[in-house]
Enzyme design. Structure first.
Site, PDB file in Angstrom:
ATOM      1  N   GLU A 180       0.824  -1.214   0.000  1.00  0.00           N
ATOM      2  CA  GLU A 180       0.000   0.000   0.000  1.00  0.00           C
ATOM      3  C   GLU A 180       0.855   1.260   0.000  1.00  0.00           C
ATOM      4  OE1 GLU A 180      -2.816   1.317  -0.297  1.00  0.00           O
ATOM      5  OE2 GLU A 180      -4.373  -0.186   0.020  1.00  0.00           O
ATOM      6  N   ARG A 223     -10.053  -0.149  12.388  1.00  0.00           N
ATOM      7  CA  ARG A 223      -8.601  -0.049  12.252  1.00  0.00           C
ATOM      8  C   ARG A 223      -8.280   1.121  11.333  1.00  0.00           C
ATOM      9  NH1 ARG A 223      -7.364  -1.633   7.151  1.00  0.00           N
ATOM     10  NH2 ARG A 223      -8.752  -3.140   6.115  1.00  0.00           N
ATOM     11  N   ASN A 260      -6.765   2.914   8.133  1.00  0.00           N
ATOM     12  CA  ASN A 260      -6.595   2.494   6.751  1.00  0.00           C
ATOM     13  C   ASN A 260      -5.670   3.488   6.054  1.00  0.00           C
ATOM     14  OD1 ASN A 260      -7.266   0.424   4.840  1.00  0.00           O
ATOM     15  ND2 ASN A 260      -8.467   1.928   3.732  1.00  0.00           N
ATOM     16  N   GLU A 264     -16.359  -4.984   7.047  1.00  0.00           N
ATOM     17  CA  GLU A 264     -17.657  -5.153   6.382  1.00  0.00           C
ATOM     18  C   GLU A 264     -18.766  -4.354   7.065  1.00  0.00           C
ATOM     19  OE1 GLU A 264     -18.030  -6.764   3.532  1.00  0.00           O
ATOM     20  OE2 GLU A 264     -15.890  -7.233   3.554  1.00  0.00           O
ATOM     21  N   ASN A 319     -10.384   5.702   2.321  1.00  0.00           N
ATOM     22  CA  ASN A 319      -9.275   5.242   1.489  1.00  0.00           C
ATOM     23  C   ASN A 319      -8.554   6.424   0.857  1.00  0.00           C
ATOM     24  OD1 ASN A 319      -7.589   3.344   0.110  1.00  0.00           O
ATOM     25  ND2 ASN A 319      -9.270   1.887   0.201  1.00  0.00           N
ATOM     26  N   ASP A 367      -9.866   2.602  -4.963  1.00  0.00           N
ATOM     27  CA  ASP A 367      -8.910   2.375  -3.876  1.00  0.00           C
ATOM     28  C   ASP A 367      -8.030   3.613  -3.718  1.00  0.00           C
ATOM     29  OD1 ASP A 367      -7.143   1.166  -1.989  1.00  0.00           O
ATOM     30  OD2 ASP A 367      -7.452  -0.794  -2.882  1.00  0.00           O
TER      31      ASP A 367
END
Length: 294
Positions: free
Chosen positions: A26, A110, A112, A130, A157, A207
């Site tokens: 990432e 969490r 990201n 989810e 994101n 993304d």
């Protein structure tokens, strides 16, 4: 009014820049000072630095837990969103300040992705996996002051700014829409949220993203094996094939910031490039990443 049709670039000349085989590569970042590429293996909890000949792990989460994102600091170090807080490292990789705590429930969400704004603030988002609506977006000032900017997100994101810093682009991967906000860099305030671009969910998920010097927004399409380019009007103009099903985030780098680097995740069996950091030269010219002033 004329309708724009995107240019499709099938089989462009991607090559492996870093043979990483990461589970979840990432957020690549080109450090213009050191002429090095930083990137993160989120699942392994490691931050990497590459001179494009040799790749080095420069930090590992002490508990081996996944991490969210690693960003450059103005002092030359790194700001890393771990499982619990933001760790601040100096240029030698040592903690030089107490971690920055954010008001999140680490049992439910969490960290990201994240990015730094033109004024040196750190913006970082969260995801509840989810569970829709648990994600948030926070802004962290240089002095450690934390503000909540957005809530009711699925997976905060990609984040980026127009070259003049007056527009902020943002992806919530749980929705097939990329948003744009008016942005006041002096105060860090967001204006009205507007739809910038939309993707057919059958094509994959929006993304990570980056913005080039002309104001084009480049966004990776997870589970779509593509990189999309949108000019400032939000009309898709380029679809660039990537030789993996799960590209995660693009960034410009190289001496002239003229090469697109893209991190990837392990995908289906039979994808030899999955998990590697890939490079595509000559695709445009980027902007040096902003750095956290704290």
């Amino acid at each position: 009014m004329a309708v724009k049709h995107p240019t499709s670039q099938a089989n462009p000349p991607w090559h492996v820049a870093v043979p990483a085989a990461a589970e979840l590569g990432e957020h690549p970042l080109w450090d213009v000072r050191r002429q090095r590429l930083f990137w993160t293996d989120c699942a392994a909890g490691t931050v990497h630095c590459s001179d494009l000949g040799h790749d080095t792990v420069v930090w590992t989460a002490p508990d081996g837990a996944p991490i969210g994102v690693s960003l450059l600091r103005a002092c030359g170090g790194l700001a890393i969103a771990t499982h619990e807080h933001i760790v601040l490292l100096d240029s030698d990789g040592r903690a030089d300040r107490a971690p920055i705590e954010l008001p999140i429930d680490t049992a439910a969400v969490r960290f990201n992705d994240g990015s730094c704004d033109p004024a040196g603030r750190l913006l970082v988002g969260t995801t509840g996996g989810e569970a829709d609506g648990l994600g948030e977006l926070f802004s962290v000032d240089a002095d450690g002051r934390v503000r909540r900017l957005l809530g009711d997100l699925t997976e905060a994101n990609g984040i980026g700014w127009s070259p003049d810093g007056r527009s902020m682009y943002f992806v919530d991967s749980g929705r097939p829409v990329m948003y744009v906000f008016d942005y006041d860099a002096a105060s860090g305030r967001l204006g009205e949220r507007k739809e910038f671009a939309r993707i057919d969910p059958a094509l994959g998920y929006l993304d990570g993203l980056t913005v080039d010097e002309a104001g084009n927004v480049w966004v990776a399409i997870w589970d779509g094996g593509r990189l999309h380019r949108y000019p400032p009007d939000g009309q898709l103009c380029d679809v660039i094939d990537v030789p993996v099903s799960r590209p995660t985030c693009p960034a410009f780098g190289g001496g002239d910031l003229g090469t697109v680097y893209i991190t990837t995740a392990r995908g289906e069996v039979g994808e030899p490039c999955a998990g590697h950091v890939l490079a595509l030269p000559g695709a445009g010219r980027g902007i040096a990443p902003h750095r956290f002033a704290g």
